[in-house]
Design an enzyme around this catalytic site. Structure first.
Site, PDB file in Angstrom:
ATOM      1  N   TYR A  56      17.414  -1.428 -11.828  1.00  0.00           N
ATOM      2  CA  TYR A  56      16.733  -2.493 -12.360  1.00  0.00           C
ATOM      3  C   TYR A  56      15.483  -2.689 -11.769  1.00  0.00           C
ATOM      4  O   TYR A  56      15.212  -3.176 -10.867  1.00  0.00           O
ATOM      5  CB  TYR A  56      17.568  -3.756 -12.179  1.00  0.00           C
ATOM      6  CG  TYR A  56      19.103  -3.354 -12.460  1.00  0.00           C
ATOM      7  CD1 TYR A  56      19.399  -2.724 -13.590  1.00  0.00           C
ATOM      8  CD2 TYR A  56      20.072  -4.506 -12.055  1.00  0.00           C
ATOM      9  CE1 TYR A  56      20.606  -2.702 -14.094  1.00  0.00           C
ATOM     10  CE2 TYR A  56      21.435  -4.218 -12.577  1.00  0.00           C
ATOM     11  CZ  TYR A  56      21.919  -3.310 -13.427  1.00  0.00           C
ATOM     12  OH  TYR A  56      23.060  -3.229 -14.003  1.00  0.00           O
ATOM     13  N   HIS A 141      27.091   3.845 -10.730  1.00  0.00           N
ATOM     14  CA  HIS A 141      26.514   3.317 -11.943  1.00  0.00           C
ATOM     15  C   HIS A 141      26.301   4.554 -12.808  1.00  0.00           C
ATOM     16  O   HIS A 141      25.489   5.490 -12.784  1.00  0.00           O
ATOM     17  CB  HIS A 141      25.200   2.983 -11.215  1.00  0.00           C
ATOM     18  CG  HIS A 141      24.214   2.164 -12.239  1.00  0.00           C
ATOM     19  ND1 HIS A 141      23.020   1.641 -12.080  1.00  0.00           N
ATOM     20  CD2 HIS A 141      24.734   1.622 -13.312  1.00  0.00           C
ATOM     21  CE1 HIS A 141      22.781   0.872 -13.098  1.00  0.00           C
ATOM     22  NE2 HIS A 141      23.798   0.572 -13.845  1.00  0.00           N
TER      23      HIS A 141
END
Length: 315
Positions: A56, A141
């Site tokens: 992010y 992830h």
């Protein structure tokens, strides 16, 4: 606000949690001040679980989350981050990161790494960006295209780190429910993070993942309850999973909105409340880019939803 544990880990999460992709400048810039105010607003609303990731904003989200939480009592909140993408610095910034969705300078490149060494390096790097004494929970992830290596190398590394006390809870985070069900069946994860697959529009997680998790005492954190926007504001051009919603899905969303309105409940409130009706769901993860968005989500989350509405929706 209700607080539960991720599986048997002892890692506590609030029923409403803050997803920090937006604070990493997802789809547009957010100032440091606005990011800090968003975290402060979440804290004031009773949110005590914050989820971030190196992906992010090339680490920007982690830095902002750490800075906003650093002076708060460390045992009062839970932070999760993710491994699987290692950030490697570039000699010189190479434009921006908008191709990956983030309005930040391209100071690093992402490299997929689900090796044991990659997991340890990822956690060390994340600790440095967060500036915290520990990370509470770590998710693999998006191991979609790396499932075998993730199961063979990355997951055992997380299990060792949990045994060493470096992290308290481990799991995987994906946009697909089927592979997450495999992690629940084949490993000793504490929790999984499932984005977009348990919403009023898409309940594929109920087919296999949620029953498997409930049977094994594992927890599910549910993100993407608005399916990237369609359930927040169903209208022509509204996004569904980050692309324009097809007409059939838009029509379904508008029908859901009409049913909710008949019961005096905003569609967004029903979308937030829906996942927690399942006993395996520990927390609903909501992304926000400002204090106003956080306060809006918290207010909607607190609204009662009558049983008659669920019955009419058939969920």
């Amino acid at each position: 606000m209700r607080v539960t544990k991720l599986g048997d880990s002892g890692c506590a999460v609030s029923a409403l949690s803050l997803g920090a992709a937006g604070l990493g400048n997802l789809l547009g810039a957010v100032s440091d001040a606005d990011a800090r105010e968003a975290v402060d607003a979440a804290w004031d609303a009773g949110v005590r679980y914050f989820d971030t990731a190196p992906h992010y904003g090339l680490g920007l989200s982690e830095r902002r989350i750490g800075a906003a939480l650093r002076d708060r009592p460390r045992d009062a909140y839970t932070v999760s981050t993710k491994v699987g993408r290692v950030l490697e610095p570039l000699a010189e910034p190479d434009g921006d990161d908008l191709a990956q969705g983030f309005a930040v300078p391209a100071t690093h490149r992402r490299r997929w790494d689900f090796s044991a060494d990659g997991v340890r390096r990822g956690i060390e790097d994340s600790l440095g960006r967060l500036g915290l004494d520990r990370i509470d929970a770590v998710f693999l992830h998006d191991p979609d295209d790396h499932a075998e290596q993730a199961l063979r190398e990355a997951y055992p590394a997380l299990e060792r780190l949990r045994a060493e006390g470096v992290v308290r809870a481990i799991g995987a985070g994906m946009n697909h429910a089927g592979p997450l069900a495999r992690f629940v069946r084949e490993t000793d994860v504490d929790a999984v993070l499932c984005a977009g697959r348990y919403s009023l529009l898409d309940q594929r997680a109920a087919d296999e993942l949620l029953p498997e998790a409930a049977a094994r005492g594992k927890s599910v954190v549910v993100g993407g309850v608005f399916n990237s926007g369609l359930l927040a504001d169903p209208r022509p051009g509204a996004p569904y999973d980050y692309a324009a919603a097809p007409p059939a899905l838009l029509a379904r969303a508008l029908r859901l909105k009409a049913v909710c309105e008949r019961h005096g409940v905003p569609l967004r409130a029903a979308a937030l409340a829906f996942p927690l009706r399942h006993p395996a769901v520990a927390s609903v993860l909501v992304g926000a880019r400002s204090a106003a968005e956080v306060r809006d989500a918290a207010e909607l989350f607190g609204r009662p939803v009558p049983q008659a509405l669920w019955e009419e929706l058939g969920v």
